[in-house]
Write an enzyme that holds these catalytic residues in place. Sequence first.
Site, mmCIF file in Angstrom:
data_model
loop_
_atom_site.group_PDB
_atom_site.id
_atom_site.type_symbol
_atom_site.label_atom_id
_atom_site.label_comp_id
_atom_site.label_asym_id
_atom_site.label_seq_id
_atom_site.Cartn_x
_atom_site.Cartn_y
_atom_site.Cartn_z
ATOM 1 N N SER A 40 0.849 -1.097 0.133
ATOM 2 C CA SER A 40 -0.012 0.001 -0.107
ATOM 3 C C SER A 40 0.868 1.229 0.045
ATOM 4 C CB SER A 40 -1.022 -0.012 1.218
ATOM 5 O OG SER A 40 -2.016 0.780 0.917
ATOM 6 N N ASP A 168 -6.059 -4.024 -2.089
ATOM 7 C CA ASP A 168 -5.163 -3.656 -0.903
ATOM 8 C C ASP A 168 -4.254 -4.790 -0.502
ATOM 9 O OD1 ASP A 168 -3.450 -2.473 1.163
ATOM 10 O OD2 ASP A 168 -5.381 -1.744 2.127
#
Length: 281
Positions: A40, A168
């Site tokens: 991320s 994610d």
Amino acid sequence: MSPTFAVAFGGGGARGLAHIHVIEALDELGIQPVAIAGSSIGAIMGAGMAAGMSGRDIHHYASSLLGRRAEVASRIWRARPGTFLEAWQGGLGLSQFNIERILKSFLPDAIPDRFEELQIPLKVTGTDFYGRKLAVFEDGDLLSALAASSAIPAIFRPVRRGGGLFIDGGIYNPVPYDLLTGLADFVIAVDVVAAPAMRARRKLSSIELMLGATQLMMQSIISGKLEHSRPDILLRPPVSGYKVLDFLKVEALLTETVVIKDELKRAVDRLINGGQLRLRA
């Protein structure tokens, strides 16, 4: 022969701005990692370092951009859906934004288009939604990999890459230090997941509850990993007071987390000068 280091930058949204201090400290120590892994926001910071940006460069870029609310709003506006159909395909709300467009609007020019153009090898994590497994990107298109790793559910739409659908990277591997095993003498891991912090008494929104629950899940994953293997240095900057999207609080966050620089320098000194130095063959 000097020892080699690899660095894993964890996910955590705006809390990952604290990674800047780690990069600055490594620069000041004269340490260039031989490999980087990121999830991320950690993948984004790692890409900047892998591209050859110094910690000072990244610090200046983040402060000068995120410190200007009007400029941030302008870039987000330019990254809005291009057509009415595209907006409806993503659903209403923030999730209609395409994370690839957001990143393209915000990433510095120094970050190249492809992994192969980076100066330091980079591993980027993603979560293969339908494959139900961790994905690790390390070649080909860099932007889509960073977008996939940063596609927080319910905030950004998932990313399609190579026939797969990805969200994610922190969902499966919040701090991917395990991807660096055997690549360097020492591995540094930076955890910026933190935990939900109690603020003024008010009703939490559905998004806040979802993000907080995700934090707890990610903390559980990290704890489980640490029971089986640990990095040589584990850093946890004091970021609990900040939320995932608190990017506009860049100066306050960087001020509050600057202590991590000295913590890293002391940890490196202990490794090298404390009798624990074991070089790879």
